[in-house]
Design a protein around this motif. Structure first.
Motif, PDB file in Angstrom:
ATOM      1  N   VAL A  71       0.840  -1.200   0.000  1.00 38.08           N
ATOM      2  CA  VAL A  71       0.000   0.000   0.000  1.00 38.08           C
ATOM      3  C   VAL A  71       0.878   1.255   0.000  1.00 38.08           C
ATOM      4  O   VAL A  71       0.650   2.197  -0.757  1.00 38.08           O
ATOM      5  N   LEU A  72       1.919   1.224   0.853  1.00 37.59           N
ATOM      6  CA  LEU A  72       2.771   2.410   0.980  1.00 37.59           C
ATOM      7  C   LEU A  72       3.491   2.744  -0.324  1.00 37.59           C
ATOM      8  O   LEU A  72       3.712   3.906  -0.649  1.00 37.59           O
ATOM      9  N   MET A  73       3.826   1.709  -1.069  1.00 38.31           N
ATOM     10  CA  MET A  73       4.464   1.917  -2.368  1.00 38.31           C
ATOM     11  C   MET A  73       3.558   2.760  -3.262  1.00 38.31           C
ATOM     12  O   MET A  73       4.020   3.687  -3.929  1.00 38.31           O
ATOM     13  N   VAL A  74       2.272   2.451  -3.263  1.00 43.66           N
ATOM     14  CA  VAL A  74       1.303   3.210  -4.061  1.00 43.66           C
ATOM     15  C   VAL A  74       1.253   4.662  -3.562  1.00 43.66           C
ATOM     16  O   VAL A  74       1.272   5.612  -4.349  1.00 43.66           O
ATOM     17  N   CYS A  75       1.211   4.816  -2.224  1.00 41.02           N
ATOM     18  CA  CYS A  75       1.157   6.167  -1.643  1.00 41.02           C
ATOM     19  C   CYS A  75       2.380   6.980  -2.054  1.00 41.02           C
ATOM     20  O   CYS A  75       2.261   8.131  -2.461  1.00 41.02           O
ATOM     21  N   PHE A  76       3.562   6.376  -1.925  1.00 46.99           N
ATOM     22  CA  PHE A  76       4.780   7.122  -2.213  1.00 46.99           C
ATOM     23  C   PHE A  76       4.926   7.427  -3.698  1.00 46.99           C
ATOM     24  O   PHE A  76       5.245   8.548  -4.083  1.00 46.99           O
ATOM     25  N   PHE A  77       4.674   6.427  -4.545  1.00 37.67           N
ATOM     26  CA  PHE A  77       4.892   6.647  -5.974  1.00 37.67           C
ATOM     27  C   PHE A  77       3.883   7.650  -6.538  1.00 37.67           C
ATOM     28  O   PHE A  77       4.254   8.630  -7.175  1.00 37.67           O
ATOM     29  N   PHE A  78       2.609   7.420  -6.265  1.00 31.86           N
ATOM     30  CA  PHE A  78       1.613   8.339  -6.819  1.00 31.86           C
ATOM     31  C   PHE A  78       1.612   9.667  -6.060  1.00 31.86           C
ATOM     32  O   PHE A  78       1.224  10.690  -6.620  1.00 31.86           O
ATOM     33  N   GLY A  79       2.062   9.643  -4.814  1.00 35.82           N
ATOM     34  CA  GLY A  79       2.267  10.900  -4.096  1.00 35.82           C
ATOM     35  C   GLY A  79       3.342  11.714  -4.793  1.00 35.82           C
ATOM     36  O   GLY A  79       3.181  12.928  -5.001  1.00 35.82           O
ATOM     37  N   ALA A  80       4.439  11.058  -5.181  1.00 37.70           N
ATOM     38  CA  ALA A  80       5.516  11.770  -5.878  1.00 37.70           C
ATOM     39  C   ALA A  80       4.997  12.339  -7.206  1.00 37.70           C
ATOM     40  O   ALA A  80       5.311  13.467  -7.575  1.00 37.70           O
ATOM     41  N   LEU A  81       4.171  11.573  -7.913  1.00 39.17           N
ATOM     42  CA  LEU A  81       3.608  12.091  -9.169  1.00 39.17           C
ATOM     43  C   LEU A  81       2.647  13.253  -8.908  1.00 39.17           C
ATOM     44  O   LEU A  81       2.530  14.172  -9.713  1.00 39.17           O
ATOM     45  N   SER A  82       1.957  13.203  -7.754  1.00 39.40           N
ATOM     46  CA  SER A  82       0.982  14.249  -7.443  1.00 39.40           C
ATOM     47  C   SER A  82       1.624  15.616  -7.259  1.00 39.40           C
ATOM     48  O   SER A  82       0.945  16.636  -7.375  1.00 39.40           O
ATOM     49  N   LEU A 140      -5.400   8.568  -5.958  1.00 40.01           N
ATOM     50  CA  LEU A 140      -4.880   7.214  -5.786  1.00 40.01           C
ATOM     51  C   LEU A 140      -3.959   7.157  -4.561  1.00 40.01           C
ATOM     52  O   LEU A 140      -3.955   6.175  -3.823  1.00 40.01           O
ATOM     53  N   HIS A 141      -3.204   8.217  -4.319  1.00 43.35           N
ATOM     54  CA  HIS A 141      -2.187   8.150  -3.258  1.00 43.35           C
ATOM     55  C   HIS A 141      -2.798   8.285  -1.861  1.00 43.35           C
ATOM     56  O   HIS A 141      -2.132   8.000  -0.883  1.00 43.35           O
ATOM     57  N   TYR A 142      -4.050   8.717  -1.747  1.00 39.85           N
ATOM     58  CA  TYR A 142      -4.653   8.730  -0.401  1.00 39.85           C
ATOM     59  C   TYR A 142      -5.918   7.890  -0.289  1.00 39.85           C
ATOM     60  O   TYR A 142      -6.460   7.720   0.790  1.00 39.85           O
ATOM     61  N   SER A 143      -6.422   7.356  -1.430  1.00 40.11           N
ATOM     62  CA  SER A 143      -7.658   6.581  -1.351  1.00 40.11           C
ATOM     63  C   SER A 143      -7.586   5.292  -2.166  1.00 40.11           C
ATOM     64  O   SER A 143      -8.544   4.525  -2.182  1.00 40.11           O
ATOM     65  N   LEU A 144      -6.466   5.080  -2.855  1.00 43.66           N
ATOM     66  CA  LEU A 144      -6.302   3.933  -3.753  1.00 43.66           C
ATOM     67  C   LEU A 144      -7.419   3.900  -4.806  1.00 43.66           C
ATOM     68  O   LEU A 144      -7.601   2.897  -5.490  1.00 43.66           O
ATOM     69  N   ASN A 145      -8.175   4.996  -4.901  1.00 42.12           N
ATOM     70  CA  ASN A 145      -9.359   5.076  -5.774  1.00 42.12           C
ATOM     71  C   ASN A 145     -10.372   3.972  -5.493  1.00 42.12           C
ATOM     72  O   ASN A 145     -11.135   3.579  -6.369  1.00 42.12           O
ATOM     73  N   VAL A 163      -5.346   3.231   3.522  1.00 39.90           N
ATOM     74  CA  VAL A 163      -4.189   4.134   3.489  1.00 39.90           C
ATOM     75  C   VAL A 163      -3.921   4.699   4.887  1.00 39.90           C
ATOM     76  O   VAL A 163      -2.767   4.838   5.304  1.00 39.90           O
ATOM     77  N   GLY A 164      -5.005   4.984   5.639  1.00 42.12           N
ATOM     78  CA  GLY A 164      -4.834   5.507   6.998  1.00 42.12           C
ATOM     79  C   GLY A 164      -4.100   4.524   7.885  1.00 42.12           C
ATOM     80  O   GLY A 164      -3.195   4.900   8.632  1.00 42.12           O
ATOM     81  N   ILE A 165      -4.462   3.265   7.774  1.00 41.56           N
ATOM     82  CA  ILE A 165      -3.797   2.235   8.574  1.00 41.56           C
ATOM     83  C   ILE A 165      -2.338   2.098   8.130  1.00 41.56           C
ATOM     84  O   ILE A 165      -1.414   2.055   8.950  1.00 41.56           O
ATOM     85  N   ALA A 166      -2.140   2.087   6.819  1.00 42.60           N
ATOM     86  CA  ALA A 166      -0.777   1.954   6.295  1.00 42.60           C
ATOM     87  C   ALA A 166       0.083   3.125   6.753  1.00 42.60           C
ATOM     88  O   ALA A 166       1.245   2.946   7.132  1.00 42.60           O
ATOM     89  N   GLY A 167      -0.491   4.342   6.734  1.00 44.67           N
ATOM     90  CA  GLY A 167       0.257   5.529   7.142  1.00 44.67           C
ATOM     91  C   GLY A 167       0.670   5.446   8.602  1.00 44.67           C
ATOM     92  O   GLY A 167       1.798   5.767   8.976  1.00 44.67           O
ATOM     93  N   PHE A 168      -0.251   4.967   9.433  1.00 47.18           N
ATOM     94  CA  PHE A 168       0.064   4.830  10.849  1.00 47.18           C
ATOM     95  C   PHE A 168       1.204   3.829  11.051  1.00 47.18           C
ATOM     96  O   PHE A 168       2.168   4.076  11.773  1.00 47.18           O
ATOM     97  N   PHE A 169       1.101   2.698  10.358  1.00 45.58           N
ATOM     98  CA  PHE A 169       2.134   1.679  10.550  1.00 45.58           C
ATOM     99  C   PHE A 169       3.438   2.022   9.844  1.00 45.58           C
ATOM    100  O   PHE A 169       4.481   1.461  10.149  1.00 45.58           O
ATOM    101  N   MET A 170       3.370   2.975   8.913  1.00 48.98           N
ATOM    102  CA  MET A 170       4.601   3.514   8.340  1.00 48.98           C
ATOM    103  C   MET A 170       5.430   4.143   9.461  1.00 48.98           C
ATOM    104  O   MET A 170       6.642   3.953   9.523  1.00 48.98           O
ATOM    105  N   LEU A 171       4.758   4.866  10.352  1.00 43.56           N
ATOM    106  CA  LEU A 171       5.474   5.477  11.484  1.00 43.56           C
ATOM    107  C   LEU A 171       6.085   4.386  12.357  1.00 43.56           C
ATOM    108  O   LEU A 171       7.228   4.486  12.807  1.00 43.56           O
ATOM    109  N   VAL A 172       5.307   3.322  12.582  1.00 41.47           N
ATOM    110  CA  VAL A 172       5.816   2.202  13.379  1.00 41.47           C
ATOM    111  C   VAL A 172       7.021   1.571  12.687  1.00 41.47           C
ATOM    112  O   VAL A 172       8.047   1.271  13.317  1.00 41.47           O
ATOM    113  N   ALA A 173       6.920   1.404  11.362  1.00 42.49           N
ATOM    114  CA  ALA A 173       8.023   0.788  10.615  1.00 42.49           C
ATOM    115  C   ALA A 173       9.270   1.663  10.680  1.00 42.49           C
ATOM    116  O   ALA A 173      10.392   1.156  10.758  1.00 42.49           O
TER     117      ALA A 173
END
Lengths: 100, 570
Positions: free
Chosen positions: B24-35, B163-168, B179-189
Motif C-alpha cells: 500500500v505504501l508503495m502506491v502512496c509514495f509513488f503516486f504521491g511523488a507524481l501528485s 490514488l495516493h490517499y484513497s487507492l481510488n 491508506v490511513g492504517i498503512a500511514g500509521f504503521f509507516m510510522l511504526v516501521a
C-alpha cells in the motif's frame, strides 16, 4: 543576489557538509585516500557548512519554506554523497583535508 | 511470540508490517511523488488546456454567466434527490429546475483552467436543518468561459492524486481507511527500523554494491530510508494529520450530527455570517468590487496576493454572502486570510482573525504536505524524497525475498515466490500501469465518449496483467533463483516511456524541441523529460541486471563443476 543563486549555494554547501561528514568516518576516508581522518575537525567543518547552508536557504525564502528546503537538501545531498562514495570515491579526494 | 531481545521483536515487527503494508505504501509514495506535478500531468493528458496559468477572471463579466449554465449532476440527482426530498410536502422538483444556493471557483498558480461548482437547494427538504445540496461541477477556460469537456479525465489531479490517499477505492471509503492504517504503521516501521539498525550514523553513506546481493540491497534499503528519514516521517505523519478527523473521529455526520450542526450554527452566529436563507429574493452586488477590496486589505496587511478560492452562499437571497480567500502560493501554511462580504450590499461582514499558535502549527503541517506554495525547486526535492521512499520499500521487498529464498527452496516452500510476484507487480507493474494509461490517453481520440473511463480500465487491466506475468514467470524464485519478470517488466518501462513521449508528439505536435526551445511550455516538457529519464534509468537497470545474472550463472556453473568434480573423486 537572486533566489536561484542562494539555493545553488545552499545545495553546494550541503554537499560539502555531507562529504565531510562521510570523510570523518574511517571506512569512507580509506575509500578516498590513505591514512586516517581528523574526525573531529571534519565533523565540525560539516556542521559549520550545514549551518551556512541553512542561512543561504533563509536568504532565498520565507523561514517556513526555508526549513523544508534545508531538510530536503540534506536528504538529497546525503544520498548523492553515498552514491559518489560507491561509484567514484576519488571525486572526494580534494575534500580529504585534515589527516590525523 | 517469544523474543530474546527488544531488537529481535522490533525486527519481527518491521519485517511483517513492512511486508504487508509496503504494498500500500508503495502506491502512496509513488503516486504521491507524481501528485507533486499533478496539474502538469493534467496538461499533458488534456492538450486543449496547454496554455499559461491564469488569475481568477472577472466574476461579474464572466464567472456569473458560467455559474448560471451549470446543471445539477444527473447521477447525483438520481441517487440523492429521493433521499433529500420530502414527498409529503410536494412534488419532487425536476433536475433542471433546482434553484442554485451556492457557487464556488478555485484556482492555483499552476492552473490554466478554472474549476467551478454550484450547490443546488432542495425546495422541499426532508431534513430542514441539513442544508443538503445536489452538486454540479465544471472546468472552464478562464480566458473565454468555454467548458473543458467533462469526459476528459484529469489524469494527474483526478486519478494519480486521489490514488495516493484513497487507492481510488471509494466504496464505503475503504481505500481511505486502508491508506490511513498503512500511514500509521509507516510510522511504526520507521521507528522499529531505526531501532534495529545497528550503525545508523556510521553507515549513513554506505552502499557496498560489490558485496553480496543481499548486503547491497540492505545497504540501499538503509540508505534510502535513513537519509530521507525526516521526509518519510513528516509525510506519513502530516498525511495522517490531514485526515485525522476522518480517520479517528468519523462521527460528526452520524452519532454527533446534532452537536455538529449546533456547533456550526453557533460558529456562524459568532462570525456574523447568516447560516440560513432569509427567503426573500434580492439582487447581488458586484463581486469584482469585493475582490478589489479584499486585495486592498491583503496588501494593507503586507501580504498582497491573488484570489485562490471564492464562494457565494445563499445565492439570490437577502442573506447572501461572499467569502474570498487568498491563494497561498507564497507560504507553506494553508491559511487563506478569508474576507467575507454581504452579497447584497457589498459591505465587509468579517475578516478572519489571525490563527492561534496551535492552529498555525496545524496549518504549517498540512501545508507542507499539500504544497500550495510556488517553489519549483522544493517540488523537485519532494519528488526525490518520494522516489527515495519507493526505493526504500522496493529494496525492503527484495531483501525479504533474498534473505529467505534459499531456505524456502530447501524446504520446498512457495513463500518467497509469492512475495516476489507481488513485489514485481507493485514495483515495476505500477509504473507500467501509469505509463500505459498515459499512452492510452494519447491514442484514444478526444471525442470518444467515456474516454476517461476507458483510461481507468486500461490502468487497472495493465496492472492486473503485470501481476499475471509476474506470477507466471515466478517459478525460478522457488528454486532460489531470480524472477525474469523483473528484467522483462523493467525493459517494458524503458520502451513505454519512449512510446509515450512519441505518442504525445504525434498526437499534439508538441515535441521536446518545441516545448523547451521554440515555444517553451514546461508542464509538458517536464512530463516528457521525466518519462525519458524513467526510460533511461530502466535501461541502465536492465543492463545491470543482465550483468548480475551473468556473474550469478557463472558462479553457479562454477559450483556445478566443483560439485561434479567432487562426485568424480568419489
Amino acid at each position: 543576489m537572486n533566489e536561484a543563486a542562494w539555493l545553488t549555494i545552499a545545495f553546494v554547501l550541503m554537499l560539502l557538509a555531507m562529504s565531510w561528514f562521510a570523510l570523518s568516518l574511517k571506512s569512507h576516508w580509506k575509500q578516498v585516500t590513505d591514512g586516517k581522518p581528523a574526525s573531529r575537525i571534519l565533523r565540525s567543518l560539516g556542521w559549520f557548512c550545514v549551518m551556512l547552508s541553512g542561512l543561504a536557504c533563509l536568504q532565498a525564502d520565507h523561514a517556513s519554506m526555508a526549513v523544508l528546503v534545508w531538510a530536503m537538501l540534506s536528504a538529497t545531498a546525503a544520498f548523492i554523497v553515498g552514491q559518489v562514495l560507491s561509484y567514484r570515491p576519488t571525486l572526494l579526494r580534494p575534500l580529504a583535508l585534515f589527516r590525523a | 511470540m517469544q523474543f530474546n531481545s527488544t531488537r529481535q521483536g522490533m525486527a519481527w515487527l518491521h519485517t511483517w508490517l513492512g511486508l504487508i503494508l509496503g504494498f500500500v505504501l508503495m502506491v502512496c509514495f509513488f503516486f504521491g511523488a507524481l501528485s507533486v506535478f499533478d496539474r502538469e500531468i493534467d496538461r499533458w493528458a488534456i492538450p486543449e488546456t496547454r496554455f499559461d496559468p491564469q488569475p481568477m477572471p472577472s466574476f461579474d463579466n464572466l464567472l456569473m454567466g458560467v455559474f448560471e449554465r451549470i446543471e445539477p449532476d444527473e447521477a447525483e440527482y438520481n441517487r440523492m434527490m429521493p433521499k433529500y426530498h420530502d414527498a409529503s410536502a410536494g412534488e419532487m422538483t425536476p433536475r433542471l429546475e433546482l434553484p442554485a444556493d451556492e457557487y464556488w471557483a478555485y484556482t492555483t498558480h499552476r492552473d490554466p483552467v478554472l474549476r467551478m461548482g454550484a450547490g443546488f437547494r432542495v425546495p422541499f427538504p426532508a431534513d430542514t436543518e441539513g442544508h443538503n445540496h445536489i452538486h454540479g461541477n465544471t472546468t472552464i477556460d478562464p480566458r473565454t468561459g468555454a467548458s473543458v469537456p467533462d469526459h476528459h479525465l484529469k489524469i494527474g489531479s483526478e486519478w494519480f492524486y486521489p490514488l495516493h490517499y484513497s487507492l481510488n477505492i471509494n466504496w464505503n471509503f475503504l481505500g481511505f481507511f486502508i491508506v490511513g492504517i498503512a500511514g500509521f504503521f509507516m510510522l511504526v516501521a520507521l521507528i522499529s527500523g531505526v531501532w534495529i539498525h545497528r550503525k545508523i550514523f556510521r553507515e549513513l553513506f554506505t552502499f557496498r554494491r560489490h558485496k553480496s546481493k543481499q548486503r547491497s540491497i540492505l545497504d540501499m534499503h538503509n540508505m534510502t530510508g535513513v537519509v530521507a528519514l525526516p521526509f518519510h516521517f513528516f509525510f506519513a505523519f502530516t498525511g495522517l494529520i490531514i485526515f485525522v478527523a476522518f480517520y479517528y473521529m468519523p462521527v460528526t455526520n452520524t452519532m454527533l450530527e446534532p452537536l455538529h450542526s449546533a456547533q456550526q450554527e453557533i460558529e456562524a452566529q459568532e462570525m456574523g455570517l447568516p447560516h440560513e436563507r432569509a427567503g426573500i429574493a434580492a439582487p447581488m452586488a458586484s463581486v469584482d468590487a469585493m475582490v478589489a477590496e479584499a486585495k486592498r486589505r491583503w496588501a494593507a496587511r503586507d501580504m498582497a496576493g491573488e484570489v485562490g478560492f471564492l464562494q457565494m452562499h445563499h445565492v439570490g437571497d437577502r442573506n447572501a454572502y461572499v467569502s474570498i480567500y487568498r491563494a497561498g502560493s507564497d507560504r507553506v501554511a494553508l491559511v487563506g486570510e478569508g474576507i467575507h462580504f454581504n452579497g447584497v450590499t457589498g459591505e465587509v461582514l468579517r475578516e478572519d482573525p489571525p490563527h492561534s499558535l496551535a492552529e498555525s502549527i496545524g496549518d504549517f503541517l498540512a501545508g507542507l504536505h499539500l504544497q500550495h506554495f510556488e517553489h519549483w525547486f522544493l517540488r523537485w526535492l519532494y519528488v526525490i524524497g518520494g522516489l527515495l521512499g519507493c526505493a526504500c520499500i522496493a529494496t525492503g521487498f527484495m531483501f525479504f525475498v533474498e534473505k529467505r529464498k534459499q531456505q524456502h527452496a530447501k524446504a520446498g516452500s512457495q513463500g518467497s515466490r509469492v512475495v516476489d510476484a507481488f513485489a514485481v507487480t507493485t514495483v515495476t507493474g505500477m509504473v507500467i500501469a501509469a505509463i500505459a494509461m498515459l499512452i492510452a490517453n494519447r491514442f484514444i481520440p478526444a471525442a470518444t465518449e467515456g474516454k476517461g473511463e476507458i483510461e481507468k480500465i486500461v490502468f487497472w487491466s495493465v496492472w492486473a496483467l503485470s501481476f499475471l506475468h509476474a506470477a507466471w514467470r515466478s517459478a525460478p524464485v522457488a528454486l532460489a533463483k531470480s524472477n525474469p519478470a523483473w528484467k522483462e517488466q523493467t525493459m517494458l518501462i524503458a520502451l513505454l516511456g519512449v512510446v509515450a513521449v512519441i505518442a504525445n508528439w504525434i498526437s499534439t505536435g508538441d515535441h521536446l524541441i518545441k516545448t523547451i526551445f521554440t515555444d517553451p511550455y514546461w508542464a509538458v516538457a517536464g512530463v516528457d523529460l521525466s518519462l525519458l529519464a524513467g526510460s533511461l534509468i530502466a535501461l541502465l537497470t536492465v543492463k545491470k541486471m543482465s550483468a548480475m545474472n551473468e556473474t550469478q550463472s557463472k558462479q553457479e556453473a562454477g559450483q556445478e563443476e566443483i560439485a561434479t568434480g567432487e562426485t568424480a573423486y568419489e
